[in-house]
Design a protein around this motif. Structure first.
Motif, PDB file in Angstrom:
ATOM      1  N   GLN A   7      68.790  67.463  25.086  1.00 48.85           N
ATOM      2  CA  GLN A   7      68.890  66.786  26.378  1.00 48.85           C
ATOM      3  C   GLN A   7      68.589  65.297  26.208  1.00 48.85           C
ATOM      4  OE1 GLN A   7      67.167  68.940  29.769  1.00 48.85           O
ATOM      5  NE2 GLN A   7      65.905  67.128  30.071  1.00 48.85           N
ATOM      6  N   THR A   8      69.385  64.485  26.868  1.00 42.96           N
ATOM      7  CA  THR A   8      69.139  63.050  26.932  1.00 42.96           C
ATOM      8  C   THR A   8      69.632  62.549  28.287  1.00 42.96           C
ATOM      9  OG1 THR A   8      69.332  60.949  25.712  1.00 42.96           O
ATOM     10  CG2 THR A   8      71.329  62.267  25.880  1.00 42.96           C
ATOM     11  N   THR A   9      69.211  61.362  28.662  1.00 39.98           N
ATOM     12  CA  THR A   9      69.673  60.747  29.903  1.00 39.98           C
ATOM     13  C   THR A   9      70.221  59.355  29.599  1.00 39.98           C
ATOM     14  OG1 THR A   9      67.444  59.909  30.349  1.00 39.98           O
ATOM     15  CG2 THR A   9      68.072  61.981  31.414  1.00 39.98           C
ATOM     16  N   CYS A  10      71.157  58.910  30.437  1.00 43.45           N
ATOM     17  CA  CYS A  10      71.749  57.577  30.304  1.00 43.45           C
ATOM     18  C   CYS A  10      71.727  56.883  31.660  1.00 43.45           C
ATOM     19  CB  CYS A  10      73.199  57.677  29.830  1.00 43.45           C
ATOM     20  SG  CYS A  10      73.377  58.313  28.164  1.00 43.45           S
ATOM     21  N   GLY A  11      71.711  55.556  31.614  1.00 42.21           N
ATOM     22  CA  GLY A  11      71.693  54.764  32.834  1.00 42.21           C
ATOM     23  C   GLY A  11      73.041  54.605  33.494  1.00 42.21           C
ATOM     24  N   SER A  12      74.114  54.988  32.792  1.00 36.92           N
ATOM     25  CA  SER A  12      75.449  54.892  33.390  1.00 36.92           C
ATOM     26  C   SER A  12      76.300  56.079  32.957  1.00 36.92           C
ATOM     27  CB  SER A  12      76.141  53.589  32.973  1.00 36.92           C
ATOM     28  OG  SER A  12      76.560  53.652  31.619  1.00 36.92           O
ATOM     29  N   LYS A  13      77.246  56.427  33.808  1.00 35.74           N
ATOM     30  CA  LYS A  13      78.175  57.517  33.508  1.00 35.74           C
ATOM     31  C   LYS A  13      79.048  57.161  32.308  1.00 35.74           C
ATOM     32  CE  LYS A  13      79.287  60.721  36.062  1.00 35.74           C
ATOM     33  NZ  LYS A  13      78.785  62.066  36.247  1.00 35.74           N
ATOM     34  N   GLU A  14      79.420  55.877  32.193  1.00 35.69           N
ATOM     35  CA  GLU A  14      80.267  55.443  31.077  1.00 35.69           C
ATOM     36  C   GLU A  14      79.558  55.646  29.745  1.00 35.69           C
ATOM     37  OE1 GLU A  14      79.609  53.426  33.820  1.00 35.69           O
ATOM     38  OE2 GLU A  14      81.471  54.023  34.794  1.00 35.69           O
ATOM     39  N   GLU A  15      78.286  55.256  29.669  1.00 34.44           N
ATOM     40  CA  GLU A  15      77.520  55.447  28.437  1.00 34.44           C
ATOM     41  C   GLU A  15      77.384  56.934  28.122  1.00 34.44           C
ATOM     42  OE1 GLU A  15      73.730  53.323  26.580  1.00 34.44           O
ATOM     43  OE2 GLU A  15      73.197  54.515  28.346  1.00 34.44           O
ATOM     44  N   ALA A  16      77.113  57.738  29.132  1.00 34.75           N
ATOM     45  CA  ALA A  16      76.971  59.183  28.947  1.00 34.75           C
ATOM     46  C   ALA A  16      78.274  59.789  28.411  1.00 34.75           C
ATOM     47  CB  ALA A  16      76.570  59.843  30.252  1.00 34.75           C
ATOM     48  N   LYS A  17      79.397  59.393  28.996  1.00 37.45           N
ATOM     49  CA  LYS A  17      80.689  59.910  28.537  1.00 37.45           C
ATOM     50  C   LYS A  17      80.984  59.472  27.109  1.00 37.45           C
ATOM     51  CE  LYS A  17      83.200  60.657  32.817  1.00 37.45           C
ATOM     52  NZ  LYS A  17      84.397  60.297  33.599  1.00 37.45           N
ATOM     53  N   ASN A  18      80.647  58.240  26.773  1.00 35.93           N
ATOM     54  CA  ASN A  18      80.858  57.754  25.411  1.00 35.93           C
ATOM     55  C   ASN A  18      80.071  58.596  24.408  1.00 35.93           C
ATOM     56  OD1 ASN A  18      81.746  55.933  23.305  1.00 35.93           O
ATOM     57  ND2 ASN A  18      79.709  55.016  23.395  1.00 35.93           N
ATOM     58  N   ILE A  19      78.811  58.855  24.716  1.00 31.62           N
ATOM     59  CA  ILE A  19      77.989  59.688  23.832  1.00 31.62           C
ATOM     60  C   ILE A  19      78.571  61.096  23.749  1.00 31.62           C
ATOM     61  CG2 ILE A  19      75.720  60.777  23.569  1.00 31.62           C
ATOM     62  CD1 ILE A  19      74.517  58.118  24.680  1.00 31.62           C
ATOM     63  N   ALA A  20      78.932  61.662  24.885  1.00 31.31           N
ATOM     64  CA  ALA A  20      79.480  63.028  24.921  1.00 31.31           C
ATOM     65  C   ALA A  20      80.763  63.131  24.096  1.00 31.31           C
ATOM     66  CB  ALA A  20      79.733  63.457  26.357  1.00 31.31           C
ATOM     67  N   TYR A  21      81.709  62.227  24.339  1.00 29.32           N
ATOM     68  CA  TYR A  21      82.971  62.266  23.596  1.00 29.32           C
ATOM     69  C   TYR A  21      82.747  62.072  22.096  1.00 29.32           C
ATOM     70  CZ  TYR A  21      86.132  62.505  27.585  1.00 29.32           C
ATOM     71  OH  TYR A  21      86.831  62.926  28.698  1.00 29.32           O
ATOM     72  N   THR A  22      81.810  61.207  21.730  1.00 29.73           N
ATOM     73  CA  THR A  22      81.517  60.991  20.312  1.00 29.73           C
ATOM     74  C   THR A  22      80.962  62.251  19.668  1.00 29.73           C
ATOM     75  OG1 THR A  22      81.122  58.629  20.666  1.00 29.73           O
ATOM     76  CG2 THR A  22      80.185  59.597  18.669  1.00 29.73           C
ATOM     77  N   LEU A  23      79.998  62.893  20.324  1.00 31.82           N
ATOM     78  CA  LEU A  23      79.411  64.116  19.776  1.00 31.82           C
ATOM     79  C   LEU A  23      80.447  65.224  19.629  1.00 31.82           C
ATOM     80  CD1 LEU A  23      76.016  64.201  21.710  1.00 31.82           C
ATOM     81  CD2 LEU A  23      76.390  63.526  19.328  1.00 31.82           C
ATOM     82  N   ILE A  24      81.322  65.356  20.624  1.00 36.58           N
ATOM     83  CA  ILE A  24      82.367  66.390  20.549  1.00 36.58           C
ATOM     84  C   ILE A  24      83.383  66.051  19.468  1.00 36.58           C
ATOM     85  CG2 ILE A  24      84.276  67.509  21.799  1.00 36.58           C
ATOM     86  CD1 ILE A  24      81.483  68.430  22.748  1.00 36.58           C
ATOM     87  N   SER A  25      83.826  64.809  19.401  1.00 39.23           N
ATOM     88  CA  SER A  25      84.854  64.440  18.418  1.00 39.23           C
ATOM     89  C   SER A  25      84.345  64.535  16.985  1.00 39.23           C
ATOM     90  CB  SER A  25      85.397  63.035  18.702  1.00 39.23           C
ATOM     91  OG  SER A  25      84.408  62.054  18.455  1.00 39.23           O
ATOM     92  N   LYS A  26      83.051  64.318  16.780  1.00 40.56           N
ATOM     93  CA  LYS A  26      82.451  64.432  15.437  1.00 40.56           C
ATOM     94  C   LYS A  26      82.026  65.868  15.134  1.00 40.56           C
ATOM     95  CE  LYS A  26      82.370  59.935  14.621  1.00 40.56           C
ATOM     96  NZ  LYS A  26      83.286  59.330  13.682  1.00 40.56           N
TER      97      LYS A  26
END
Length: 103
Positions: A7-26
C-alpha cells in the motif's frame, strides 16, 4: 510462494496512475487498485488534511524490495507510505492470476 498487498498513497491521481502503470508494465504487480481518500496526519508538528490516492498493489512477497525501489524512484513525497500486508488466505484462481502476471 507468498502473496502480499503493498500500500502507498500519492498526492495526485496522475502520479498514482504513473506508478500503477509502471508496476504493471514491469510485471512487478498483477493488479493495482486506485481509490480517492482523505488523509489526516501529523507532519512537521502540524496536523494536515489532504486528498490523496491510495494504491493497493497485489504482488508476490519476494518482489517487495523491487516494488519499493520503483515507488521511491517515481514518488514525489519525502517519506512515502510503503507498507506490506501479508495475505493469509487467497483463492486458487486469484493466486494463479498473480503468479501469471508477475515476474
Amino acid at each position: 510462494m507468498s502473496m502480499v498487498v503493498i500500500q502507498t498513497t500519492c498526492g495526485s491521481k496522475e502520479e498514482a496512475k504513473n506508478i500503477a502503470y509502471t508496476l504493471i508494465s514491469k510485471k512487478l504487480a498483477a493488479c493495482v487498485q486506485l481509490k480517492d481518500i482523505e488523509s489526516i496526519y501529523s507532519w512537521k508538528n502540524e496536523i494536515c488534511c489532504d486528498n490523496e490516492t491510495l494504491l493497493i498493489i497485489k504482488t508476490k512477497k519476494e518482489l517487495f524490495s523491487k516494488v519499493q525501489s520503483k515507488i521511491l524512484g517515481l514518488h514525489s513525497y519525502d517519506v512515502p507510505e510503503i507498507i506490506e500486508i501479508d495475505i493469509s488466505n487467497i483463492s486458487e484462481d486469484y493466486l494463479k492470476f498473480i503468479k501469471e502476471n508477475t515476474i
